[in-house]
Scaffold this motif. Sequence first.
Motif, short mmCIF file in Angstrom:
data_model
loop_
_atom_site.label_atom_id
_atom_site.label_comp_id
_atom_site.label_asym_id
_atom_site.label_seq_id
_atom_site.Cartn_x
_atom_site.Cartn_y
_atom_site.Cartn_z
N GLU A 1 -11.15 -7.16 6.32
CA GLU A 1 -10.48 -6.42 7.41
C GLU A 1 -9.39 -5.48 6.90
O GLU A 1 -8.72 -4.83 7.69
N SER A 2 -9.17 -5.42 5.58
CA SER A 2 -8.04 -4.63 5.08
C SER A 2 -8.18 -3.16 5.49
O SER A 2 -9.27 -2.65 5.67
N LYS A 3 -7.03 -2.52 5.63
CA LYS A 3 -7.00 -1.13 6.16
C LYS A 3 -6.46 -0.17 5.11
O LYS A 3 -5.63 -0.54 4.28
N VAL A 4 -6.90 1.07 5.21
CA VAL A 4 -6.42 2.10 4.27
C VAL A 4 -4.96 2.44 4.56
O VAL A 4 -4.57 2.55 5.72
N LEU A 5 -4.18 2.62 3.51
CA LEU A 5 -2.80 3.06 3.66
C LEU A 5 -2.77 4.56 3.41
O LEU A 5 -3.17 5.02 2.34
N GLU A 6 -2.30 5.33 4.39
CA GLU A 6 -2.32 6.79 4.22
C GLU A 6 -1.35 7.24 3.15
O GLU A 6 -1.60 8.15 2.39
N GLN A 7 -0.21 6.55 3.13
CA GLN A 7 0.83 6.92 2.18
C GLN A 7 1.52 5.67 1.69
O GLN A 7 1.67 4.71 2.43
N ILE A 8 1.93 5.69 0.46
CA ILE A 8 2.61 4.52 -0.10
C ILE A 8 3.57 5.01 -1.18
O ILE A 8 3.32 6.04 -1.83
N ALA A 9 4.68 4.30 -1.35
CA ALA A 9 5.69 4.73 -2.32
C ALA A 9 5.24 4.35 -3.73
O ALA A 9 4.53 3.36 -3.93
N PHE A 10 5.70 5.14 -4.72
CA PHE A 10 5.36 4.88 -6.12
C PHE A 10 5.65 3.43 -6.51
O PHE A 10 4.84 2.76 -7.13
N ASP A 11 6.86 2.94 -6.11
CA ASP A 11 7.22 1.60 -6.57
C ASP A 11 6.33 0.53 -5.93
O ASP A 11 5.96 -0.45 -6.57
N GLU A 12 5.93 0.75 -4.68
CA GLU A 12 5.03 -0.23 -4.05
C GLU A 12 3.67 -0.22 -4.73
O GLU A 12 3.07 -1.27 -5.00
N ALA A 13 3.18 0.99 -5.02
CA ALA A 13 1.87 1.09 -5.67
C ALA A 13 1.91 0.43 -7.04
O ALA A 13 0.97 -0.26 -7.45
N ALA A 14 3.03 0.63 -7.76
CA ALA A 14 3.14 0.04 -9.09
C ALA A 14 3.14 -1.48 -9.01
O ALA A 14 2.48 -2.16 -9.80
N GLU A 15 3.85 -2.03 -8.01
CA GLU A 15 3.87 -3.49 -7.85
C GLU A 15 2.47 -4.01 -7.51
O GLU A 15 2.00 -5.00 -8.06
N LEU A 16 1.81 -3.32 -6.59
CA LEU A 16 0.47 -3.77 -6.19
C LEU A 16 -0.47 -3.76 -7.39
O LEU A 16 -1.23 -4.71 -7.61
N ALA A 17 -0.39 -2.68 -8.17
CA ALA A 17 -1.27 -2.58 -9.34
C ALA A 17 -0.97 -3.71 -10.33
O ALA A 17 -1.88 -4.33 -10.88
N SER A 18 0.31 -4.01 -10.54
CA SER A 18 0.65 -5.07 -11.50
C SER A 18 0.22 -6.44 -11.02
O SER A 18 0.01 -7.34 -11.81
N PHE A 19 0.13 -6.61 -9.70
CA PHE A 19 -0.21 -7.94 -9.19
C PHE A 19 -1.63 -7.99 -8.66
O PHE A 19 -1.92 -8.74 -7.73
N GLY A 20 -2.52 -7.21 -9.24
CA GLY A 20 -3.94 -7.44 -9.02
C GLY A 20 -4.71 -6.35 -8.29
O GLY A 20 -5.92 -6.44 -8.21
#
Length: 453
Positions: free
Chosen positions: A245-264
Amino acid sequence: MIVLKFGGTSVGDAEAIARTGRIVSTRVDQGAVVVVSALAGVTNALIALAEQAAKGHLIGALGAVEALRARHMEQATLLLGEGERATETIAELSAMADELAHLAEALATLGDLTPRSLDAIASFGEKMSSLLCVAAFQQQGIPAVHVDACTVMITDATFTRAEPHPDAIADACRQSVLPLVRDGKVPVLGGFIGSSEVTGITTTLGRGGSDFSASLFGAAMRADAIEIWTDVDGMLTADPRVVPESKVLEQIAFDEAAELASFGAKVLHPNTIAPAVRLGIPVYVLNSRRPEGKGTKITFEAPKRAVTAIAGKNDVTLIKVGSPRMLLTEGFLRSLFDVFERHRTSVDVVATSEVSVSLTVDEVSQIDVIVSDLRRLGDVTLERNRGIVAVVGGAIALGGHAMSRALEAIGDVRVHMLSLSATGINLTMVVDDDQVQPAMRRLHAAFFGGRAS
Ligand code: ADP
Ligand code: ASP
Ligand code: MG
Protein backbone atom coordinates in the motif's frame (compact mmCIF):
# COMPACT_ATOMS: atom_id res chain seq x y z
CA MET A 1 22.98 19.45 -18.21
CA ILE A 2 21.34 16.42 -16.68
CA VAL A 3 22.84 13.12 -15.53
CA LEU A 4 20.47 10.22 -16.11
CA LYS A 5 21.13 6.89 -14.40
CA PHE A 6 19.34 3.74 -15.46
CA GLY A 7 19.31 0.76 -13.10
CA GLY A 8 19.49 -2.92 -13.98
CA THR A 9 15.80 -3.43 -14.73
CA SER A 10 15.76 -0.29 -16.91
CA VAL A 11 18.40 -1.92 -19.15
CA GLY A 12 17.40 -5.53 -18.42
CA ASP A 13 16.58 -6.53 -22.00
CA ALA A 14 16.14 -5.14 -25.51
CA GLU A 15 12.66 -3.79 -24.80
CA ALA A 16 13.80 -2.01 -21.63
CA ILE A 17 16.88 -0.57 -23.37
CA ALA A 18 14.72 0.75 -26.22
CA ARG A 19 12.41 2.38 -23.66
CA THR A 20 15.45 3.89 -21.95
CA GLY A 21 16.66 5.26 -25.29
CA ARG A 22 13.31 6.97 -25.78
CA ILE A 23 13.68 8.67 -22.39
CA VAL A 24 17.25 9.76 -23.21
CA SER A 25 16.12 11.25 -26.52
CA THR A 26 13.76 13.60 -24.66
CA ARG A 27 16.75 15.00 -22.73
CA VAL A 28 19.33 15.48 -25.51
CA ASP A 29 18.53 19.17 -26.00
CA GLN A 30 19.26 19.95 -22.34
CA GLY A 31 22.62 18.18 -22.49
CA ALA A 32 22.60 14.65 -21.15
CA VAL A 33 25.14 12.29 -19.63
CA VAL A 34 23.93 8.71 -19.21
CA VAL A 35 25.09 6.26 -16.57
CA VAL A 36 23.95 2.65 -16.87
CA SER A 37 24.00 -0.36 -14.56
CA ALA A 38 24.66 -3.90 -15.65
CA LEU A 39 21.68 -5.76 -17.13
CA ALA A 40 19.42 -6.95 -14.28
CA GLY A 41 20.94 -9.91 -12.45
CA VAL A 42 24.30 -9.76 -14.25
CA THR A 43 26.38 -8.50 -11.30
CA ASN A 44 25.02 -11.31 -9.12
CA ALA A 45 25.86 -13.83 -11.86
CA LEU A 46 29.39 -12.44 -12.21
CA ILE A 47 30.08 -12.61 -8.48
CA ALA A 48 28.71 -16.15 -8.34
CA LEU A 49 30.87 -17.26 -11.26
CA ALA A 50 33.98 -15.70 -9.71
CA GLU A 51 33.32 -17.64 -6.49
CA GLN A 52 32.68 -20.82 -8.45
CA ALA A 53 35.89 -20.44 -10.47
CA ALA A 54 37.99 -19.76 -7.38
CA LYS A 55 36.62 -22.95 -5.81
CA GLY A 56 37.90 -24.82 -8.85
CA HIS A 57 34.51 -25.38 -10.51
CA LEU A 58 35.75 -24.09 -13.84
CA ILE A 59 33.20 -25.82 -16.05
CA GLY A 60 30.32 -24.27 -14.15
CA ALA A 61 31.98 -20.84 -14.22
CA LEU A 62 32.64 -21.04 -17.97
CA GLY A 63 29.03 -22.13 -18.48
CA ALA A 64 27.94 -18.96 -16.69
CA VAL A 65 30.24 -16.88 -18.94
CA GLU A 66 28.62 -18.44 -22.02
CA ALA A 67 25.13 -17.69 -20.67
CA LEU A 68 26.15 -14.04 -20.21
CA ARG A 69 27.67 -13.93 -23.70
CA ALA A 70 24.47 -15.38 -25.20
CA ARG A 71 22.21 -13.01 -23.25
CA HIS A 72 24.10 -9.87 -24.33
CA MET A 73 24.43 -11.01 -27.93
CA GLU A 74 20.75 -11.90 -28.16
CA GLN A 75 19.68 -8.48 -26.87
CA ALA A 76 22.18 -6.82 -29.23
CA THR A 77 20.66 -8.66 -32.19
CA LEU A 78 17.14 -7.70 -31.13
CA LEU A 79 18.16 -4.06 -30.80
CA LEU A 80 20.51 -3.68 -33.73
CA GLY A 81 19.31 -6.19 -36.31
CA GLU A 82 22.00 -6.80 -38.91
CA GLY A 83 24.61 -4.50 -40.36
CA GLU A 84 27.92 -2.99 -39.40
CA ARG A 85 26.88 -1.61 -36.01
CA ALA A 86 25.43 -4.99 -35.02
CA THR A 87 28.49 -6.92 -36.19
CA GLU A 88 30.91 -4.58 -34.40
CA THR A 89 28.95 -4.50 -31.16
CA ILE A 90 28.52 -8.25 -31.08
CA ALA A 91 32.23 -8.73 -31.75
CA GLU A 92 33.11 -6.37 -28.89
CA LEU A 93 30.70 -8.06 -26.48
CA SER A 94 32.06 -11.42 -27.46
CA ALA A 95 35.65 -10.27 -26.93
CA MET A 96 34.63 -9.17 -23.42
CA ALA A 97 33.12 -12.57 -22.74
CA ASP A 98 36.43 -14.14 -23.90
CA GLU A 99 38.32 -11.91 -21.48
CA LEU A 100 35.94 -12.93 -18.71
CA ALA A 101 36.51 -16.60 -19.49
CA HIS A 102 40.28 -16.05 -19.24
CA LEU A 103 39.85 -14.37 -15.87
CA ALA A 104 37.73 -17.30 -14.67
CA GLU A 105 40.46 -19.72 -15.78
CA ALA A 106 43.08 -17.70 -13.96
CA LEU A 107 40.98 -17.72 -10.80
CA ALA A 108 40.50 -21.48 -11.04
CA THR A 109 44.28 -21.90 -11.29
CA LEU A 110 44.96 -19.56 -8.38
CA GLY A 111 42.17 -21.02 -6.28
CA ASP A 112 41.83 -17.74 -4.44
CA LEU A 113 39.40 -14.86 -4.82
CA THR A 114 40.85 -11.52 -3.76
CA PRO A 115 38.74 -8.34 -3.60
CA ARG A 116 40.82 -7.08 -6.51
CA SER A 117 39.97 -10.02 -8.78
CA LEU A 118 36.34 -9.89 -7.66
CA ASP A 119 36.18 -6.28 -8.87
CA ALA A 120 37.89 -7.20 -12.13
CA ILE A 121 35.12 -9.73 -12.80
CA ALA A 122 32.19 -7.74 -11.38
CA SER A 123 33.10 -4.76 -13.59
CA PHE A 124 32.18 -6.69 -16.75
CA GLY A 125 28.45 -6.15 -16.19
CA GLU A 126 28.70 -2.38 -16.62
CA LYS A 127 31.42 -2.69 -19.28
CA MET A 128 29.11 -4.82 -21.42
CA SER A 129 25.87 -2.95 -20.70
CA SER A 130 27.38 0.45 -21.51
CA LEU A 131 28.64 -0.82 -24.88
CA LEU A 132 25.30 -2.37 -25.69
CA CYS A 133 23.37 0.75 -24.68
CA VAL A 134 25.58 3.10 -26.72
CA ALA A 135 24.97 1.05 -29.85
CA ALA A 136 21.25 0.82 -29.16
CA PHE A 137 20.96 4.58 -28.56
CA GLN A 138 22.87 5.31 -31.77
CA GLN A 139 20.49 3.00 -33.61
CA GLN A 140 17.66 5.16 -32.26
CA GLY A 141 19.33 8.27 -33.68
CA ILE A 142 20.79 9.56 -30.40
CA PRO A 143 24.33 11.03 -30.78
CA ALA A 144 25.62 8.66 -28.07
CA VAL A 145 29.36 8.19 -27.44
CA HIS A 146 30.89 5.58 -25.16
CA VAL A 147 33.21 6.81 -22.42
CA ASP A 148 35.12 4.21 -20.43
CA ALA A 149 34.00 4.87 -16.85
CA CYS A 150 37.27 3.48 -15.49
CA THR A 151 39.11 6.46 -16.99
CA VAL A 152 36.81 8.97 -15.28
CA MET A 153 35.69 7.41 -11.98
CA ILE A 154 39.01 7.77 -10.17
CA THR A 155 39.12 6.12 -6.75
CA ASP A 156 41.44 4.80 -4.09
CA ALA A 157 42.41 1.13 -4.15
CA THR A 158 39.90 -0.22 -1.63
CA PHE A 159 38.57 -2.95 -3.87
CA THR A 160 34.84 -3.79 -3.68
CA ARG A 161 34.09 -0.49 -1.90
CA ALA A 162 36.41 2.08 -3.35
CA GLU A 163 36.45 5.69 -2.17
CA PRO A 164 36.04 8.16 -5.02
CA HIS A 165 38.53 11.01 -5.48
CA PRO A 166 36.24 13.92 -6.41
CA ASP A 167 38.96 16.32 -7.66
CA ALA A 168 40.45 13.74 -9.99
CA ILE A 169 36.95 12.81 -11.20
CA ALA A 170 36.18 16.47 -11.91
CA ASP A 171 39.44 16.84 -13.90
CA ALA A 172 38.73 13.71 -15.90
CA CYS A 173 35.16 14.84 -16.60
CA ARG A 174 36.41 18.23 -17.79
CA GLN A 175 38.80 16.52 -20.14
CA SER A 176 36.77 13.73 -21.60
CA VAL A 177 33.06 14.11 -20.84
CA LEU A 178 32.14 17.81 -20.85
CA PRO A 179 33.62 18.54 -24.31
CA LEU A 180 31.36 15.83 -25.73
CA VAL A 181 28.30 17.38 -24.10
CA ARG A 182 29.29 20.79 -25.47
CA ASP A 183 29.47 19.18 -28.89
CA GLY A 184 25.87 18.02 -28.58
CA LYS A 185 26.86 14.40 -27.94
CA VAL A 186 25.47 12.12 -25.25
CA PRO A 187 28.29 10.43 -23.29
CA VAL A 188 27.31 7.00 -21.94
CA LEU A 189 29.26 5.48 -19.05
CA GLY A 190 28.95 2.39 -16.93
CA GLY A 191 28.10 3.07 -13.29
CA PHE A 192 29.62 1.21 -10.32
CA ILE A 193 33.10 0.83 -11.86
CA GLY A 194 36.23 2.94 -11.61
CA SER A 195 39.97 2.63 -11.31
CA SER A 196 42.60 3.30 -8.72
CA GLU A 197 44.26 6.72 -9.10
CA VAL A 198 47.68 5.28 -8.35
CA THR A 199 47.71 1.98 -10.24
CA GLY A 200 44.88 2.31 -12.75
CA ILE A 201 43.55 -1.08 -11.66
CA THR A 202 39.77 -1.59 -11.88
CA THR A 203 37.76 -0.93 -8.72
CA THR A 204 34.05 -0.86 -7.86
CA LEU A 205 32.04 1.42 -5.58
CA GLY A 206 30.13 -1.38 -3.85
CA ARG A 207 26.80 -3.02 -4.62
CA GLY A 208 24.16 -0.66 -5.93
CA GLY A 209 26.96 1.85 -6.64
CA SER A 210 25.71 3.12 -10.01
CA ASP A 211 23.50 5.66 -8.21
CA PHE A 212 26.64 6.91 -6.47
CA SER A 213 28.48 7.12 -9.83
CA ALA A 214 25.67 9.24 -11.25
CA SER A 215 25.73 11.63 -8.35
CA LEU A 216 29.54 11.90 -8.38
CA PHE A 217 29.54 12.66 -12.11
CA GLY A 218 26.66 15.09 -11.60
CA ALA A 219 28.58 16.94 -8.89
CA ALA A 220 31.85 16.86 -10.87
CA MET A 221 30.14 18.48 -13.85
CA ARG A 222 27.83 20.79 -11.88
CA ALA A 223 24.78 19.16 -13.45
CA ASP A 224 21.41 20.90 -13.16
CA ALA A 225 19.77 17.67 -12.02
CA ILE A 226 20.45 14.00 -11.43
CA GLU A 227 17.75 11.58 -12.50
CA ILE A 228 17.73 8.06 -11.06
CA TRP A 229 15.53 5.93 -13.34
CA THR A 230 14.35 2.70 -11.76
CA ASP A 231 11.47 0.22 -11.57
CA VAL A 232 9.20 2.04 -9.08
CA ASP A 233 7.34 5.36 -9.28
CA GLY A 234 9.79 7.19 -7.01
CA MET A 235 10.67 7.06 -3.35
CA LEU A 236 7.70 5.57 -1.57
CA THR A 237 6.50 5.65 2.02
CA ALA A 238 8.01 2.12 2.33
CA ASP A 239 9.48 -0.59 0.12
CA PRO A 240 6.50 -1.66 -2.02
CA ARG A 241 7.75 -5.24 -1.92
CA VAL A 242 7.13 -5.24 1.83
CA VAL A 243 4.23 -2.80 2.04
CA PRO A 244 2.12 -2.99 -1.12
CA GLU A 245 0.00 0.00 0.00
CA SER A 246 3.01 2.35 0.13
CA LYS A 247 2.56 5.68 -1.64
CA VAL A 248 4.85 7.80 -3.79
CA LEU A 249 6.40 10.84 -2.11
CA GLU A 250 6.34 13.82 -4.48
CA GLN A 251 9.06 15.62 -2.63
CA ILE A 252 11.45 14.71 0.13
CA ALA A 253 14.34 16.47 1.86
CA PHE A 254 17.95 15.42 1.20
CA ASP A 255 18.49 14.41 4.82
CA GLU A 256 15.35 12.26 4.91
CA ALA A 257 16.31 10.54 1.67
CA ALA A 258 19.81 9.90 2.99
CA GLU A 259 18.43 8.34 6.19
CA LEU A 260 15.99 6.17 4.25
CA ALA A 261 18.75 4.99 1.93
CA SER A 262 21.04 4.14 4.86
CA PHE A 263 18.31 2.18 6.59
CA GLY A 264 17.31 -0.07 3.72
CA ALA A 265 15.53 1.91 0.99
CA LYS A 266 17.52 0.22 -1.75
CA VAL A 267 16.04 2.55 -4.35
CA LEU A 268 19.01 4.84 -3.63
CA HIS A 269 22.58 3.86 -2.76
CA PRO A 270 23.24 5.44 0.67
CA ASN A 271 26.08 7.62 -0.66
CA THR A 272 24.08 9.09 -3.52
CA ILE A 273 22.86 12.14 -1.72
CA ALA A 274 26.13 13.57 -0.33
CA PRO A 275 27.77 14.84 -3.55
CA ALA A 276 24.47 16.34 -4.77
CA VAL A 277 23.67 17.99 -1.46
CA ARG A 278 27.00 19.81 -1.36
CA LEU A 279 26.10 21.65 -4.55
CA GLY A 280 22.34 21.70 -4.04
CA ILE A 281 21.73 19.63 -7.19
CA PRO A 282 18.21 18.17 -7.09
CA VAL A 283 17.93 14.40 -7.42
CA TYR A 284 14.83 12.86 -9.00
CA VAL A 285 13.76 9.23 -8.69
CA LEU A 286 11.68 8.17 -11.68
CA ASN A 287 10.09 5.06 -13.16
CA SER A 288 11.49 4.08 -16.56
CA ARG A 289 8.38 1.99 -17.22
CA ARG A 290 6.15 5.01 -16.64
CA PRO A 291 8.22 8.01 -17.72
CA GLU A 292 5.20 10.29 -17.71
CA GLY A 293 5.00 10.02 -13.89
CA LYS A 294 6.34 12.88 -11.77
CA GLY A 295 8.54 10.71 -9.58
CA THR A 296 10.11 12.04 -6.40
CA LYS A 297 12.10 15.24 -6.17
CA ILE A 298 14.81 15.29 -3.50
CA THR A 299 15.87 18.81 -2.47
CA PHE A 300 16.70 21.02 0.49
CA GLU A 301 13.19 22.33 0.83
CA ALA A 302 10.51 19.75 1.33
CA PRO A 303 7.35 19.71 3.37
CA LYS A 304 8.15 18.95 7.03
CA ARG A 305 6.12 15.92 7.97
CA ALA A 306 6.25 14.18 11.32
CA VAL A 307 6.72 10.87 9.53
CA THR A 308 7.77 10.74 5.89
CA ALA A 309 8.52 7.05 5.36
CA ILE A 310 9.42 3.73 6.95
CA ALA A 311 12.52 1.74 6.04
CA GLY A 312 13.95 -1.53 7.20
CA LYS A 313 16.98 -3.67 6.71
CA ASN A 314 18.02 -7.18 7.57
CA ASP A 315 21.31 -8.87 8.48
CA VAL A 316 22.40 -6.39 11.07
CA THR A 317 24.83 -7.25 13.86
CA LEU A 318 24.37 -5.72 17.28
CA ILE A 319 27.51 -5.25 19.39
CA LYS A 320 27.35 -4.44 23.08
CA VAL A 321 30.40 -3.26 24.95
CA GLY A 322 30.03 -3.19 28.71
CA SER A 323 32.65 -1.52 30.78
CA PRO A 324 31.48 -0.39 34.21
CA ARG A 325 34.90 0.93 35.08
CA MET A 326 35.70 2.84 31.98
CA LEU A 327 32.56 3.90 30.27
CA LEU A 328 32.41 7.45 31.40
CA THR A 329 36.11 8.02 31.53
CA GLU A 330 37.58 10.48 29.13
CA GLY A 331 38.53 9.05 25.79
CA PHE A 332 36.57 5.82 26.15
CA LEU A 333 34.17 6.50 23.32
CA ARG A 334 36.99 7.74 21.15
CA SER A 335 38.94 4.52 21.67
CA LEU A 336 35.80 2.56 20.92
CA PHE A 337 35.07 4.31 17.64
CA ASP A 338 38.75 4.22 16.70
CA VAL A 339 38.42 0.45 16.50
CA PHE A 340 35.69 0.75 13.88
CA GLU A 341 37.54 3.41 11.95
CA ARG A 342 40.73 1.36 11.91
CA HIS A 343 38.86 -1.55 10.38
CA ARG A 344 36.87 0.66 8.02
CA THR A 345 33.52 -0.50 9.30
CA SER A 346 30.81 2.06 9.67
CA VAL A 347 28.51 2.09 12.65
CA ASP A 348 24.82 2.67 11.96
CA VAL A 349 22.99 3.10 15.24
CA VAL A 350 24.41 3.86 18.67
CA ALA A 351 22.88 3.93 22.13
CA THR A 352 24.72 4.41 25.39
CA SER A 353 23.81 3.78 28.98
CA GLU A 354 25.71 4.26 32.20
CA VAL A 355 27.46 0.93 31.84
CA SER A 356 27.37 -0.09 28.22
CA VAL A 357 27.46 1.08 24.64
CA SER A 358 25.36 -0.72 22.02
CA LEU A 359 25.91 -0.27 18.33
CA THR A 360 25.01 -1.89 15.07
CA VAL A 361 27.03 -2.67 11.97
CA ASP A 362 26.11 -4.00 8.55
CA GLU A 363 29.49 -4.95 7.30
CA VAL A 364 30.93 -7.96 9.12
CA SER A 365 34.00 -8.83 7.06
CA GLN A 366 36.24 -7.38 9.82
CA ILE A 367 34.09 -8.43 12.77
CA ASP A 368 36.57 -10.88 14.32
CA VAL A 369 39.37 -8.34 14.59
CA ILE A 370 36.93 -5.67 15.72
CA VAL A 371 35.66 -7.86 18.56
CA SER A 372 39.16 -8.78 19.61
CA ASP A 373 40.19 -5.09 19.70
CA LEU A 374 37.01 -4.16 21.60
CA ARG A 375 37.72 -6.80 24.24
CA ARG A 376 40.60 -4.58 25.40
CA LEU A 377 37.99 -1.97 26.30
CA GLY A 378 35.36 -4.08 28.03
CA ASP A 379 33.07 -7.12 27.85
CA VAL A 380 31.78 -7.66 24.36
CA THR A 381 28.64 -9.49 23.26
CA LEU A 382 27.67 -10.00 19.69
CA GLU A 383 24.09 -10.54 18.54
CA ARG A 384 23.68 -11.61 14.96
CA ASN A 385 20.32 -12.04 13.19
CA ARG A 386 19.10 -8.61 14.04
CA GLY A 387 17.42 -6.08 11.79
CA ILE A 388 16.57 -2.41 11.90
CA VAL A 389 13.34 -0.59 11.28
CA ALA A 390 13.53 3.16 10.86
CA VAL A 391 10.78 5.74 11.08
CA VAL A 392 12.05 8.77 9.19
CA GLY A 393 10.53 12.24 9.25
CA GLY A 394 11.88 15.79 9.43
CA ALA A 395 9.68 16.68 12.37
CA ILE A 396 9.49 13.36 14.20
CA ALA A 397 10.86 14.75 17.42
CA LEU A 398 8.93 18.01 17.40
CA GLY A 399 6.00 17.45 19.69
CA GLY A 400 3.14 15.48 18.18
CA HIS A 401 2.72 11.85 19.02
CA ALA A 402 4.95 10.20 16.46
CA MET A 403 7.21 8.47 18.95
CA SER A 404 4.51 7.11 21.21
CA ARG A 405 2.50 6.03 18.17
CA ALA A 406 5.50 4.19 16.75
CA LEU A 407 6.08 2.29 19.97
CA GLU A 408 2.43 1.48 20.33
CA ALA A 409 2.23 0.32 16.70
CA ILE A 410 4.98 -2.23 16.88
CA GLY A 411 3.17 -3.84 19.82
CA ASP A 412 4.73 -7.11 20.92
CA VAL A 413 7.69 -7.01 18.51
CA ARG A 414 10.72 -7.17 20.77
CA VAL A 415 12.92 -4.07 20.57
CA HIS A 416 16.58 -4.69 21.42
CA MET A 417 17.67 -1.12 21.08
CA LEU A 418 16.07 2.21 20.36
CA SER A 419 17.64 5.42 19.14
CA LEU A 420 16.47 8.83 18.07
CA SER A 421 19.01 10.66 15.94
CA ALA A 422 20.27 13.94 17.34
CA THR A 423 18.75 15.84 14.44
CA GLY A 424 15.46 14.28 15.41
CA ILE A 425 14.81 12.95 11.95
CA ASN A 426 15.08 9.23 12.45
CA LEU A 427 13.74 6.85 15.08
CA THR A 428 15.47 3.49 14.73
CA MET A 429 14.59 0.25 16.42
CA VAL A 430 16.72 -2.86 16.42
CA VAL A 431 14.50 -5.93 16.27
CA ASP A 432 14.89 -9.65 15.51
CA ASP A 433 15.73 -10.13 11.86
CA ASP A 434 12.48 -11.96 11.10
CA GLN A 435 10.46 -9.16 12.68
CA VAL A 436 11.69 -6.40 10.34
CA GLN A 437 8.96 -6.84 7.75
CA PRO A 438 6.05 -7.28 10.20
CA ALA A 439 7.28 -4.23 12.12
CA MET A 440 7.49 -2.18 8.91
CA ARG A 441 3.91 -3.14 8.01
CA ARG A 442 2.61 -2.24 11.45
CA LEU A 443 4.40 1.10 11.47
CA HIS A 444 3.22 1.90 7.97
CA ALA A 445 -0.37 1.08 8.89
CA ALA A 446 -0.15 3.29 11.96
CA PHE A 447 1.20 6.31 10.09
CA PHE A 448 -0.22 5.94 6.60
CA GLY A 449 -3.21 3.61 6.96
CA GLY A 450 -3.67 0.25 5.27
CA ARG A 451 -3.20 -3.24 6.63
CA ALA A 452 -0.93 -3.93 9.59
CA SER A 453 -0.15 -7.52 8.59
P1 ADP B 1 17.89 -0.28 -9.76
O1 ADP B 1 18.28 -1.59 -10.35
O2 ADP B 1 17.08 0.57 -10.68
O3 ADP B 1 19.04 0.44 -9.12
P2 ADP B 1 17.05 -1.25 -7.16
O4 ADP B 1 16.50 -2.63 -7.17
O5 ADP B 1 18.44 -1.03 -6.69
O6 ADP B 1 16.84 -0.63 -8.62
O7 ADP B 1 16.08 -0.29 -6.31
C1 ADP B 1 14.70 -0.24 -6.60
C2 ADP B 1 13.95 -1.04 -5.56
O8 ADP B 1 14.10 -0.41 -4.29
C3 ADP B 1 12.46 -1.08 -5.75
O9 ADP B 1 12.07 -2.09 -6.64
C4 ADP B 1 11.93 -1.30 -4.33
O10 ADP B 1 11.58 -2.64 -4.09
C5 ADP B 1 13.11 -0.94 -3.45
N1 ADP B 1 12.76 0.03 -2.39
C6 ADP B 1 13.07 -0.11 -1.08
N2 ADP B 1 12.59 0.90 -0.36
C7 ADP B 1 11.98 1.74 -1.23
C8 ADP B 1 11.29 2.98 -1.08
N3 ADP B 1 11.14 3.59 0.09
N4 ADP B 1 10.78 3.55 -2.20
C9 ADP B 1 10.93 2.97 -3.40
N5 ADP B 1 11.56 1.79 -3.59
C10 ADP B 1 12.09 1.18 -2.53
N1 ASP C 1 25.44 -3.53 -11.09
C1 ASP C 1 25.83 -3.14 -9.75
C2 ASP C 1 25.07 -3.97 -8.73
O1 ASP C 1 24.22 -4.76 -9.10
C3 ASP C 1 25.68 -1.69 -9.50
C4 ASP C 1 24.28 -1.13 -9.62
O2 ASP C 1 23.42 -1.76 -10.25
O3 ASP C 1 24.01 -0.04 -9.10
O4 ASP C 1 25.34 -3.87 -7.57
MG1 MG D 1 20.09 0.16 -7.30
